[in-house]
Design a protein around this motif. Structure first.
Motif: not given
Length: 97
Positions: A40, A42-43, A45, A57-58, A79
């Motif tokens: 989390g 590092y953005g 899941r 990732g986001r 990431s």
């Protein structure tokens, strides 16, 4: 190869542990929850999926991860930066929670 087809031959990894009192899928979810404390930051899941994991990732990019041994290289690809779960800054952030 499709993620489903690849799931049939995933090799065992030491991080999968030994048979415990919980079902294997519950153990896998518990490992994903623990990894998510770091991911989390590092953005990212991680989610348990069948006998594997999905890392997302986001931005919507995702990867199928066979076991925790392949998690960190996949996290770095998604990431776009180095992911070190033992980085002192990461450890400090986890302790602050």
């Amino acid at each position: 190869m499709c993620g489903l087809c690849g799931a049939f031959g995933a090799p065992d990894h030491w991080s999968d542990g030994v048979a415990g009192t919980r079902p294997p899928q519950a153990e896998r979810r518990a490992r994903a929850e623990a990894a998510n404390r770091v991911l989390g930051l590092y953005g990212l899941r991680l989610a348990a999926w069948a006998d594997r994991y999905t890392l997302s990732g986001r931005t919507g990019r995702s990867a199928v991860v066979d076991h925790l041994g392949t998690l960190w290289p996949a996290a770095e690809r998604l990431s776009g930066r180095s992911c070190d779960p033992l980085d002192p800054a990461i450890l400090a952030a986890l302790e602050a929670r």
